[in-house]
Design an enzyme around this catalytic site. Structure first.
Site, mmCIF file in Angstrom:
data_model
loop_
_atom_site.group_PDB
_atom_site.id
_atom_site.type_symbol
_atom_site.label_atom_id
_atom_site.label_comp_id
_atom_site.label_asym_id
_atom_site.label_seq_id
_atom_site.Cartn_x
_atom_site.Cartn_y
_atom_site.Cartn_z
ATOM 1 N N GLY A 115 -18.517 88.226 62.367
ATOM 2 C CA GLY A 115 -19.835 88.741 62.670
ATOM 3 C C GLY A 115 -20.298 88.245 64.035
ATOM 4 N N CYS A 116 -21.285 88.922 64.610
ATOM 5 C CA CYS A 116 -21.731 88.548 65.958
ATOM 6 C C CYS A 116 -22.332 87.141 65.969
ATOM 7 C CB CYS A 116 -22.712 89.577 66.497
ATOM 8 S SG CYS A 116 -24.175 89.869 65.479
ATOM 9 N N TYR A 117 -23.257 86.864 65.062
ATOM 10 C CA TYR A 117 -23.850 85.532 65.030
ATOM 11 C C TYR A 117 -22.855 84.452 64.608
ATOM 12 C CZ TYR A 117 -28.530 87.700 65.383
ATOM 13 O OH TYR A 117 -29.650 88.388 65.790
ATOM 14 N N TYR A 288 -22.963 84.932 74.730
ATOM 15 C CA TYR A 288 -21.931 85.956 74.679
ATOM 16 C C TYR A 288 -22.575 87.302 74.381
ATOM 17 C CZ TYR A 288 -22.424 84.812 69.678
ATOM 18 O OH TYR A 288 -22.919 84.544 68.430
#
Length: 311
Positions: A115-117, A288
């Site tokens: 996941g992104c987080y 990021y």
């Protein structure tokens, strides 16, 4: 023959980004369904069983359904959804996670994209918990601000289409206030944490990019813990990484602001170790692109490993 890649759900935010990154490559062939067939289960099943690698850019339930369609044992799957990130038998697709992880991804049949987080939280914490610099029972807090694209098409449209029924210019939205965000189990598992971290995410009024923070108190770490030790542990872990960089401490001392957008459209992630040694406080930070290293960039990195063992 060139490997045949099928992006199931290529019209979504992540699917479009992955398609853009793959379009024009001469070492692979993209299998695309006509627009009218993209939601046809029979046509999708046929494509899923014809390709060499299926990339599932779908909601979680649809990703699970897509896997159930696959009967061809030769088909490999890369899933950017959150459906399989803690599922037994799936390889976690963060090549920098630990020694040998990239090799495991290279030969895996089923890979779940991070996941992104969690990408940022795990990148900050895993080297430290694995080395014992941060105890696995540490009371971890994770705070992150993402661009609104992290919420998908509905919020993108709400920000970018002036006459949208839910149009908004809100400068910031905090959410996940029930402390039960779906990314928490993933963070806990891959960062080797024994207790659930408190995770407080939010969206800002910008399209993409993440700043993610993890605060630490030196007094709660093992005896002798220091800023230098923390920085050295992270630096050693990522010394050979192509995409993750630990900013030197002397450079960090000159940083007074972090721009969440400066790594947009890349697959890079930068790590900062801020500190106030008088108070014994440390602030780990990761910057990021939520659509890059946090989604499509990471997916292409994993796909490259699956195809040829190189990112």
């Amino acid at each position: 023959m060139k490997p045949l890649i099928f992006i199931d759900g290529e019209a979504g935010t992540t699917g479009l980004q992955i398609h853009s990154r793959l379009n024009g490559r001469t070492d692979i062939e993209l299998l695309q369904l006509p627009y009218a067939d993209r939601k046809d289960p029979v046509k999708r099943a046929e494509a899923l069983n014809t390709c060499d690698v299926a990339i599932l850019c779908l909601p979680d339930d649809a990703a699970v359904e897509a896997v159930s369609f696959i009967e061809n044992p030769k088909v490999r799957v890369l899933d950017p959804s959150s459906a399989h990130r803690t599922t037994l038998g799936w390889v976690y697709g963060l090549p920098e996670l630990t020694a040998g992880q990239a090799d495991i991804i290279t030969t895996a049949k089923r890979v779940s994209n991070p996941g992104c987080y969690p990408t940022g939280a795990i990148a900050l914490l895993r080297p430290l918990t694995e080395a014992g610099v941060v105890p696995k029972d540490y009371p971890v807090n994770v705070h992150a601000i993402s661009g609104y694209s992290g919420s998908g098409k509905s919020l993108i449209d709400a920000y970018e289409i002036p006459d949208h029924p839910q149009h908004t210019d809100a400068p910031y939205r905090g959410y996940g206030l029930n402390l039960n965000h779906k990314h928490v189990p993933e963070m806990m598992a891959e960062a080797l944490l024994e207790h659930r971290p408190i995770f407080t995410p939010g969206y800002g009024k910008y399209r993409q990019g993440i700043v993610l923070y993890v605060p630490l108190h030196l007094r709660l770490l093992p005896a002798g813990a220091s800023v230098q030790q923390i920085h050295a542990c992270l630096s050693n872990h990522y010394a050979d990484s192509e995409f993750i960089k630990v900013v030197p401490l002397d450079q960090v001392k000159t940083v007074t602001q972090l721009d969440p957008e400066y790594l947009n459209d890349t697959n890079r992630l930068d790590i900062y170790v801020f500190s106030d040694e008088k108070s014994g406080q440390v602030l780990l930070a990761a910057v990021y692109d939520n659509l890059g290293k946090g989604a499509s960039g990471a997916a292409v990195q994993n796909l490259n490993l699956m195809l040829n063992g190189q990112a």
